[in-house]
Motif scaffolding. Structure first.
Motif, PDB file in Angstrom:
ATOM      1  N   GLY A  70      28.008  37.819  58.272  1.00  0.00           N
ATOM      2  CA  GLY A  70      28.934  36.713  58.180  1.00  0.00           C
ATOM      3  C   GLY A  70      30.240  36.996  58.777  1.00  0.00           C
ATOM      4  N   GLY A  71      30.879  38.317  58.027  1.00  0.00           N
ATOM      5  CA  GLY A  71      32.242  38.980  58.417  1.00  0.00           C
ATOM      6  C   GLY A  71      33.079  38.810  56.989  1.00  0.00           C
ATOM      7  N   ALA A  72      32.114  37.577  56.315  1.00  0.00           N
ATOM      8  CA  ALA A  72      32.955  37.635  54.938  1.00  0.00           C
ATOM      9  C   ALA A  72      33.531  39.110  53.901  1.00  0.00           C
ATOM     10  CB  ALA A  72      32.543  36.876  53.987  1.00  0.00           C
ATOM     11  N   ARG A  73      32.594  40.263  54.707  1.00  0.00           N
ATOM     12  CA  ARG A  73      33.088  41.359  53.901  1.00  0.00           C
ATOM     13  C   ARG A  73      32.903  42.269  55.228  1.00  0.00           C
ATOM     14  NH1 ARG A  73      29.656  44.889  49.404  1.00  0.00           N
ATOM     15  NH2 ARG A  73      31.499  47.336  49.351  1.00  0.00           N
ATOM     16  N   SER A  74      34.204  42.812  55.313  1.00  0.00           N
ATOM     17  CA  SER A  74      34.804  43.825  56.253  1.00  0.00           C
ATOM     18  C   SER A  74      33.716  45.366  55.691  1.00  0.00           C
ATOM     19  CB  SER A  74      35.813  43.783  56.959  1.00  0.00           C
ATOM     20  OG  SER A  74      35.114  45.351  57.893  1.00  0.00           O
ATOM     21  N   VAL A  76      33.240  48.599  57.975  1.00  0.00           N
ATOM     22  CA  VAL A  76      33.461  49.733  59.069  1.00  0.00           C
ATOM     23  C   VAL A  76      31.644  50.159  59.445  1.00  0.00           C
ATOM     24  CG1 VAL A  76      34.165  51.391  60.814  1.00  0.00           C
ATOM     25  CG2 VAL A  76      35.506  49.778  59.504  1.00  0.00           C
ATOM     26  N   GLU A  77      31.067  51.182  58.332  1.00  0.00           N
ATOM     27  CA  GLU A  77      30.053  51.596  58.576  1.00  0.00           C
ATOM     28  C   GLU A  77      28.720  50.652  58.854  1.00  0.00           C
ATOM     29  OE1 GLU A  77      33.305  53.696  55.670  1.00  0.00           O
ATOM     30  OE2 GLU A  77      32.151  51.541  55.535  1.00  0.00           O
ATOM     31  N   MET A  78      28.996  49.477  58.162  1.00  0.00           N
ATOM     32  CA  MET A  78      28.284  48.427  58.672  1.00  0.00           C
ATOM     33  C   MET A  78      27.798  47.829  60.132  1.00  0.00           C
ATOM     34  SD  MET A  78      25.495  48.780  55.999  1.00  0.00           S
ATOM     35  CE  MET A  78      24.688  46.860  55.662  1.00  0.00           C
ATOM     36  N   THR A  79      28.975  48.216  60.697  1.00  0.00           N
ATOM     37  CA  THR A  79      28.599  47.172  62.418  1.00  0.00           C
ATOM     38  C   THR A  79      28.062  47.594  62.774  1.00  0.00           C
ATOM     39  OG1 THR A  79      30.927  47.586  61.821  1.00  0.00           O
ATOM     40  CG2 THR A  79      30.401  47.098  64.266  1.00  0.00           C
ATOM     41  N   GLY A  80      27.365  45.963  63.421  1.00  0.00           N
ATOM     42  CA  GLY A  80      26.132  45.735  63.566  1.00  0.00           C
ATOM     43  C   GLY A  80      24.806  46.479  63.285  1.00  0.00           C
ATOM     44  N   LEU A 162      37.384  48.622  43.788  1.00  0.00           N
ATOM     45  CA  LEU A 162      38.279  48.222  42.818  1.00  0.00           C
ATOM     46  C   LEU A 162      39.410  48.493  44.051  1.00  0.00           C
ATOM     47  CD1 LEU A 162      36.864  50.391  39.488  1.00  0.00           C
ATOM     48  CD2 LEU A 162      36.876  47.729  40.019  1.00  0.00           C
ATOM     49  N   LYS A 163      39.671  49.026  44.246  1.00  0.00           N
ATOM     50  CA  LYS A 163      41.107  49.489  45.216  1.00  0.00           C
ATOM     51  C   LYS A 163      41.282  48.549  46.378  1.00  0.00           C
ATOM     52  CE  LYS A 163      42.406  53.723  43.637  1.00  0.00           C
ATOM     53  NZ  LYS A 163      42.363  55.718  44.383  1.00  0.00           N
ATOM     54  N   ASN A 164      39.400  48.096  46.585  1.00  0.00           N
ATOM     55  CA  ASN A 164      39.741  46.970  47.961  1.00  0.00           C
ATOM     56  C   ASN A 164      40.229  45.620  47.660  1.00  0.00           C
ATOM     57  OD1 ASN A 164      40.001  49.263  49.724  1.00  0.00           O
ATOM     58  ND2 ASN A 164      37.062  48.811  50.087  1.00  0.00           N
ATOM     59  N   PHE A 165      39.281  45.431  45.844  1.00  0.00           N
ATOM     60  CA  PHE A 165      39.992  43.987  45.673  1.00  0.00           C
ATOM     61  C   PHE A 165      41.350  43.835  45.360  1.00  0.00           C
ATOM     62  CE2 PHE A 165      35.002  43.441  44.188  1.00  0.00           C
ATOM     63  CZ  PHE A 165      34.370  42.633  44.852  1.00  0.00           C
ATOM     64  N   ARG A 166      42.209  45.268  44.449  1.00  0.00           N
ATOM     65  CA  ARG A 166      43.406  44.959  44.172  1.00  0.00           C
ATOM     66  C   ARG A 166      43.821  44.529  45.686  1.00  0.00           C
ATOM     67  NH1 ARG A 166      45.585  50.042  41.596  1.00  0.00           N
ATOM     68  NH2 ARG A 166      45.400  51.055  43.513  1.00  0.00           N
ATOM     69  N   SER A 167      43.517  45.310  46.344  1.00  0.00           N
ATOM     70  CA  SER A 167      44.703  45.131  47.924  1.00  0.00           C
ATOM     71  C   SER A 167      44.709  43.808  48.652  1.00  0.00           C
ATOM     72  CB  SER A 167      44.925  46.473  48.891  1.00  0.00           C
ATOM     73  OG  SER A 167      43.172  46.234  49.296  1.00  0.00           O
ATOM     74  N   GLY A 168      42.945  43.349  48.202  1.00  0.00           N
ATOM     75  CA  GLY A 168      42.890  42.001  49.021  1.00  0.00           C
ATOM     76  C   GLY A 168      42.167  42.255  50.271  1.00  0.00           C
ATOM     77  N   ASP A 169      41.887  43.742  50.825  1.00  0.00           N
ATOM     78  CA  ASP A 169      41.435  44.487  51.519  1.00  0.00           C
ATOM     79  C   ASP A 169      39.581  43.597  51.379  1.00  0.00           C
ATOM     80  OD1 ASP A 169      42.882  45.389  52.652  1.00  0.00           O
ATOM     81  OD2 ASP A 169      42.571  47.598  52.062  1.00  0.00           O
ATOM     82  N   ARG A 170      38.781  43.706  50.021  1.00  0.00           N
ATOM     83  CA  ARG A 170      37.749  42.949  50.498  1.00  0.00           C
ATOM     84  C   ARG A 170      37.913  41.435  49.363  1.00  0.00           C
ATOM     85  NH1 ARG A 170      32.134  45.728  46.613  1.00  0.00           N
ATOM     86  NH2 ARG A 170      31.820  43.697  47.060  1.00  0.00           N
ATOM     87  N   ALA A 171      37.623  40.328  49.472  1.00  0.00           N
ATOM     88  CA  ALA A 171      37.571  39.159  48.864  1.00  0.00           C
ATOM     89  C   ALA A 171      37.090  38.433  48.912  1.00  0.00           C
ATOM     90  CB  ALA A 171      38.872  38.603  49.830  1.00  0.00           C
ATOM     91  N   ASN A 172      35.459  39.179  48.876  1.00  0.00           N
ATOM     92  CA  ASN A 172      34.663  38.089  48.989  1.00  0.00           C
ATOM     93  C   ASN A 172      33.610  38.294  47.359  1.00  0.00           C
ATOM     94  OD1 ASN A 172      33.336  40.747  48.259  1.00  0.00           O
ATOM     95  ND2 ASN A 172      30.835  40.173  49.313  1.00  0.00           N
TER      96      ASN A 172
END
Length: 203
Positions: A70-74, A76-80, A162-172
């Protein structure tokens, strides 16, 4: 009598709804064939950047697949990769991976003490909460609360998330921002120690 009848209807309804969406492990195994290239045939990936899915809670896996699709979590390797799968496919795949056993990892000896302290007690000086509250003392997670199992996960993958959550790149992590709030105060060195400890954690 009316209350008993109402309760019976509720139970029948719940059983019926469960039966309609009951997961099929064998169907999940077949559907997961496309996932094996990155996550391994049994969900134990050989590459540190791809998460191990074996032994992970089914509810958590379904949530992640829905978020990615649904796009809430990006990712790239899982695209499609999930586009052609149905909700039932997600349930089946999740049930298959949950039925598998996650392989163990190895923590770096020089990071164990610091990693364990962070995992079990957090860092009171910086208001970092202990990981055990949501992921359990053995890292097995809390299935009903949809908190993931961590024990044995690749250190590289854990550190990246953890770094993705910290930076906001992951927000789900929801409106409560549980993970983003916790890791906001973690340093890179603390993340390294924590990820290493989690990799070597066993039930």
């Amino acid at each position: 009598m009316r209350n008993i009848f109402t309760s019976m209807l509720l139970v029948v309804g719940l059983v019926g709804s469960f039966g309609a969406s009951a997961a099929d492990v064998e169907a999940g195994k077949a559907a997961s064939a496309v996932c094996a290239g990155c996550h391994g045939a049994d969900g134990n990936s050989a590459v540190g950047s791809f998460p191990k899915l074996a032994g992970q809670g089914a509810k958590y896996l379904v949530k992640q697949m829905n978020d990615i699709k649904g796009g809430a979590r990006s990712v790239v390797e899982m695209t499609g990769m999930l586009d052609g799968l149905t909700a039932q496919d997600f349930n089946n795949i999740a049930a298959f991976y949950q039925s598998q056993t996650m392989s163990g990892g190895q923590a770096k000896k020089d990071l164990v003490e610091k990693g364990e302290a962070l995992y079990r007690a957090g860092n009171p000086a910086t208001n970092v909460a202990a990981c055990t509250a949501c992921h359990g003392p053995t890292g097995s997670g809390i299935e009903l609360a949809v908190f993931p199992a961590l024990a044995g996960q690749h250190a590289d993958y854990v550190a990246k998330q953890l770094k993705n959550f910290r930076s906001g790149d992951r927000a789900n992590d929801g409106d409560t921002r549980v993970m983003r709030s916790v890791v906001a105060r973690l340093s890179d060195k603390e993340i390294e120690a924590l990820a290493s400890y989690i990799s070597g954690l066993h039930e």
